[in-house]
Write an enzyme that holds these catalytic residues in place. Structure first.
Site, PDB file in Angstrom:
ATOM      1  N   HIS A   1      62.913  41.036  36.807  1.00  0.00           N
ATOM      2  CA  HIS A   1      62.481  41.983  35.780  1.00  0.00           C
ATOM      3  C   HIS A   1      61.641  43.108  36.372  1.00  0.00           C
ATOM      4  CE1 HIS A   1      64.159  39.508  32.645  1.00  0.00           C
ATOM      5  NE2 HIS A   1      63.575  38.453  33.197  1.00  0.00           N
TER       6      HIS A   1
ATOM      7  N   TRP B   1      24.227  43.421  47.109  1.00  0.00           N
ATOM      8  CA  TRP B   1      25.637  43.657  46.822  1.00  0.00           C
ATOM      9  C   TRP B   1      25.630  44.866  45.899  1.00  0.00           C
ATOM     10  CZ3 TRP B   1      28.877  43.789  42.508  1.00  0.00           C
ATOM     11  CH2 TRP B   1      30.244  43.688  42.782  1.00  0.00           C
TER      12      TRP B   1
ATOM     13  N   GLU C   1      41.683  38.236  49.492  1.00  0.00           N
ATOM     14  CA  GLU C   1      40.228  38.183  49.660  1.00  0.00           C
ATOM     15  C   GLU C   1      39.786  38.198  51.112  1.00  0.00           C
ATOM     16  OE1 GLU C   1      37.803  35.459  46.764  1.00  0.00           O
ATOM     17  OE2 GLU C   1      39.574  34.422  47.459  1.00  0.00           O
TER      18      GLU C   1
ATOM     19  N   ARG D   1      25.509  35.804  48.709  1.00  0.00           N
ATOM     20  CA  ARG D   1      25.414  36.518  47.432  1.00  0.00           C
ATOM     21  C   ARG D   1      25.607  38.016  47.567  1.00  0.00           C
ATOM     22  NH1 ARG D   1      23.268  33.553  43.444  1.00  0.00           N
ATOM     23  NH2 ARG D   1      22.737  35.444  42.315  1.00  0.00           N
TER      24      ARG D   1
ATOM     25  N   LYS E   1      43.698  34.228  47.622  1.00  0.00           N
ATOM     26  CA  LYS E   1      43.049  33.840  48.887  1.00  0.00           C
ATOM     27  C   LYS E   1      43.417  34.832  49.985  1.00  0.00           C
ATOM     28  CE  LYS E   1      40.495  31.473  47.931  1.00  0.00           C
ATOM     29  NZ  LYS E   1      40.343  31.005  46.612  1.00  0.00           N
TER      30      LYS E   1
ATOM     31  N   CYS F   1      23.604  39.894  45.018  1.00  0.00           N
ATOM     32  CA  CYS F   1      22.243  40.138  45.467  1.00  0.00           C
ATOM     33  C   CYS F   1      21.478  38.813  45.501  1.00  0.00           C
ATOM     34  CB  CYS F   1      21.456  41.105  44.607  1.00  0.00           C
ATOM     35  SG  CYS F   1      22.199  42.725  44.489  1.00  0.00           S
TER      36      CYS F   1
ATOM     37  N   GLU G   1      46.872  31.672  43.192  1.00  0.00           N
ATOM     38  CA  GLU G   1      45.726  31.315  44.026  1.00  0.00           C
ATOM     39  C   GLU G   1      46.004  31.666  45.489  1.00  0.00           C
ATOM     40  OE1 GLU G   1      42.790  30.789  43.556  1.00  0.00           O
ATOM     41  OE2 GLU G   1      42.013  29.622  45.218  1.00  0.00           O
TER      42      GLU G   1
ATOM     43  N   ASN H   1      18.080  41.543  41.078  1.00  0.00           N
ATOM     44  CA  ASN H   1      19.487  41.125  41.048  1.00  0.00           C
ATOM     45  C   ASN H   1      19.955  41.297  39.619  1.00  0.00           C
ATOM     46  OD1 ASN H   1      21.946  39.762  41.201  1.00  0.00           O
ATOM     47  ND2 ASN H   1      20.971  37.763  40.925  1.00  0.00           N
ATOM     48  N   GLY H   2      21.061  42.023  39.429  1.00  0.00           N
ATOM     49  CA  GLY H   2      21.573  42.221  38.077  1.00  0.00           C
ATOM     50  C   GLY H   2      21.867  43.687  37.834  1.00  0.00           C
TER      51      GLY H   2
ATOM     52  N   LYS I   1      29.547  35.497  46.682  1.00  0.00           N
ATOM     53  CA  LYS I   1      29.918  34.151  46.217  1.00  0.00           C
ATOM     54  C   LYS I   1      29.668  33.963  44.723  1.00  0.00           C
ATOM     55  CE  LYS I   1      31.155  29.883  46.900  1.00  0.00           C
ATOM     56  NZ  LYS I   1      32.621  29.773  46.966  1.00  0.00           N
TER      57      LYS I   1
HETATM   58  C1  F6R Z   1      37.868  33.333  44.845  1.00  0.00           C
HETATM   59  C2  F6R Z   1      36.571  33.151  44.248  1.00  0.00           C
HETATM   60  C3  F6R Z   1      36.284  33.831  42.965  1.00  0.00           C
HETATM   61  C4  F6R Z   1      35.549  32.866  42.022  1.00  0.00           C
HETATM   62  C5  F6R Z   1      35.118  33.604  40.739  1.00  0.00           C
HETATM   63  C6  F6R Z   1      34.481  32.663  39.755  1.00  0.00           C
HETATM   64  O1  F6R Z   1      37.987  32.668  46.058  1.00  0.00           O
HETATM   65  O2  F6R Z   1      35.746  32.458  44.776  1.00  0.00           O
HETATM   66  O3  F6R Z   1      37.433  34.347  42.365  1.00  0.00           O
HETATM   67  O4  F6R Z   1      36.419  31.815  41.723  1.00  0.00           O
HETATM   68  O5  F6R Z   1      34.223  34.615  41.078  1.00  0.00           O
HETATM   69  O6  F6R Z   1      33.378  32.032  40.327  1.00  0.00           O
HETATM   70  P1  F6R Z   1      32.798  30.692  39.716  1.00  0.00           P
HETATM   71  O7  F6R Z   1      33.835  29.649  39.883  1.00  0.00           O
HETATM   72  O8  F6R Z   1      31.542  30.431  40.485  1.00  0.00           O
HETATM   73  O9  F6R Z   1      32.543  30.982  38.264  1.00  0.00           O
END
Ligand code: F6R
Length: 610
Positions: free
Chosen positions: A506, A75, A490, A27, A487, A2, A483, A100-101, A605
């Site tokens: 396993h 969000w 996501e 956000r 990616k 948010c 990772e 927000n929260g 984000k």
């Molecule tokens: C994946 C991604 C998330 C962040 C996670 C932590 O691409 O962006 O998994 O890495 O939400 O966010 P930060 O690094 O801002 O604490």
């Protein structure tokens, strides 16, 4: 999660708020809304499901005019995305709120308000706050006092902005557990969840502290602390550049950020290396004193940042000989800790506002760790402000929701930490000089790897129609496999899983058939022969392989196996270089699938809720 923006000015604010919302869309983007108080002292509000451009269309067809307003991009937490659940929420045409929260005592408050006869029009926790403020005003309090009384009733994390129809010369903002900044302009003052929202309008910011309440007026902002005392907070002048917020020649922010990685690593190293040494003061003036006592490291983060921790653990143990644990923040904060004397508690975060990571840090500070260190990309963030030591990653603004350049710079920061701590144990001057040389070589290696973009794109075609993809690595490459899988999930919505190669037999090997693709990370390293055997087990079950490797590793391509030949790199720094194809596979597959990859579904984000 948010985005909030608010403004009071000597001119109409609707378009200013809209511009702010567009910049906060990273956000959350499932619905958006805006409320203003108009010239007849009436609250006017528009809300729309979908991205901010849906709200924009509404504002074009039915403009709103007024010199004070609040706005929100959502969000969803409580209640699905809908017009009714979108913010602002309005109580009795008197109080408007953006939030927000999460309000944790939501059920109790809701029951109390319903018993009291309040008519609630949404499923959100946020609307309750507006009604509580309204009730306090009904009981004779002024707007500010009503907000102060209301927040004593709230449990949870929140940043809120509130308007009162009967007091149109100011609005109130509260920060408690979710980020909020004040922007100071010329005949205009603002609030926002992030200074990025306000860069076109001002470079002057106040970062509210936990529990602060701001009374925002046209020509002044009065701030009260948790105890209700008026306090002064410093004004910061940001150097952030609006240009960073444009895609330039790239199609997507994520693509731009992937291609910026050589430069962001250079920025991360700037001022951190002398000729042959890491400058340990880069962690803080008293870092040397603190580091001398450190015998163990606890690394904590979420998501992509957690994957960086896993690489860091490997480096700290293998290179520096320092015992290290890496843990996901949302787990770390809720379990019993056995804190060995001399343990450094290190949090990693791009945003520095991730609720789980922040809460883990705050909890850890009560447990007797020797010191806390934040490795972070946002200088003004809560994580930075609340840690003893700080190493900024310097990646520059990351806008694509999927983290890319923040990750590679976190790796560089962890390598710097490894060298610095290793000096007190295993790393002598000569080996430090060697590691520094390796670090300096990274940007060029990254550039060379980025030049494989079109090869990676061609390989990505094989994966675009798959429903499942596996990622396989061993040792220090396993976190990079994780990772790669994250990616891909996501931004392309393809189900992806990562396994340490030795673990396949396993259980996961049951998934292998002629439809299954596995992406393997296979640079020359100590366990390469073992990895080769594991990959043979996939081939024997007709699985298809894409192997990211280098020439010396000796793989051969055929119908079942495709190779991506990578530049040669020292085994310790392979994670940095092998991250690039992981990002580019995901990117190209998402482009081919036509997803909204800078703002993928259900994500945001900055995850400022638990
Ligand atoms: C994946 C991604 C998330 C962040 C996670 C932590 O691409 O962006 O998994 O890495 O939400 O966010 P930060 O690094 O801002 O604490």
């Amino acid at each position: 999660m948010c985005g909030i923006v608010g403004a009071i000015a000597d001119r109409d604010v609707a378009l200013v708020l809209l511009e702010g919302l567009k910049r906060l869309e990273y956000r959350g983007y499932d619905s958006a809304g805006l409320a203003i108080i108009d010239a007849r002292a009436q609250l006017q509000c528009h809300r729309a499901v979908g991205k901010v451009n849906e709200l924009e269309k509404l504002l074009v067809s039915k403009p709103l005019q007024g010199q004070i307003g609040i706005a929100h991009t959502r969000w969803a937490t409580h209640g699905k995305p809908s017009d009714l659940n979108a913010h602002p929420h309005i109580a009795n045409n008197e109080i408007a709120i953006v939030h927000n929260g999460i309000i944790e005592n939501y059920e109790k408050l809701r029951a109390r308000l319903v018993d009291f006869g309040c008519v609630l029009s949404s499923e959100t926790d946020s609307e309750l706050i507006a009604h509580l403020v309204y009730l306090h005003i009904q009981s004779g309090k002024n707007f500010l006092a009503a907000v102060q009384a209301t927040i004593t009733e709230l449990e949870g994390a929140y940043a809120i902005g509130l308007l009162s129809r009967t007091e149109p010369n100011h609005f109130i903002a509260v920060r408690s557990g979710s980020p909020l900044v004040i922007g100071l302009g010329d005949q205009i003052n603002f609030i926002a969840s992030d200074q990025l929202a306000l860069l076109p309008f001002t470079q002057q910011f106040i970062f509210l502290e936990e529990g602060d309440i701001a009374d925002v007026r046209l020509n002044e902002v009065i701030i009260y602390d948790t105890h209700g005392n008026e306090v002064k907070r410093d004004i910061h002048y940001t150097k952030l550049d609006q240009e960073e917020m444009s895609k330039g020649k790239y199609q997507h922010f994520m693509q731009k950020e992937i291609f910026e990685q050589a430069d962001s690593v250079i920025a991360c190293l700037e001022g951190r290396l002398s000729y042959q040494r890491v400058i340990s003061e880069a962690f803080g003036a008293n870092a040397n004193e603190i580091f001398k006592q450190i015998r163990h490291v606890q690394l904590v983060a979420c998501g992509t940042s957690y994957h960086a921790c896993l690489v860091g653990k490997y480096w700290l143990e293998e290179i520096a000989g320092i015992s290290c644990q890496a843990e996901i923040a949302s787990e770390n904060r809720y379990r019993q800790h056995v804190v060995e004397p001399g343990t450094l508690y290190v949090t990693l975060s791009q945003s520095g506002e991730t609720a789980d990571t922040l809460a883990a840090l705050r909890h850890a500070k009560t447990l007797g760790y020797a010191a806390t260190l934040a490795i972070c990309n946002v200088p003004e963030s809560s994580l930075v402000r609340e840690s003893d030591l700080v190493l900024m990653t310097g990646a520059g603004m990351e806008i694509g929701v999927a983290s890319t350049k923040a990750f590679t710079t976190q790796l560089v920061a962890l390598f710097l930490l490894t060298i610095t701590l290793g000096r007190n144990s295993r790393i002598d001057q000569n080996s430090e000089a060697e590691y520094v040389k390796l670090l300096r070589a990274i940007p060029k290696k990254l550039r060379n790897t980025l030049m494989l973009d079109s090869d990676i794109k061609n390989l990505a075609i094989k994966l675009k129609d798959k429903n499942h993809v596996l990622f396989i690595g061993r040792g220090i490459e396993y976190p990079i496999a994780l990772e790669g899988a994250l990616k891909l999930k996501e931004i392309s919505y393809i189900h992806a899983e990562a396994f340490p190669a030795g673990e396949l037999k396993h259980g996961p090997i049951a998934l292998i058939d002629s439809e299954m693709y596995a992406i393997a990370l296979a640079p020359i390293e100590d366990s390469l022969d073992k990895l080769k055997s594991n990959l043979q087990e996939i081939r024997a079950r007709e699985g298809k392989l894409i192997i990211c490797t280098n020439e010396e590793a000796g793989f051969i391509s055929d119908d079942q196996t495709s190779l991506l030949i990578m530049p040669h790199v020292h085994k310790f720094l392979a994670p940095l270089i092998y991250t690039i194809p992981m990002q580019l596979f995901a990117y190209h597959i998402a482009v081919m699938k036509g997803t909204d990859l800078d703002q993928p579904r259900n994500l945001a984000k900055s995850v400022t809720v638990e």
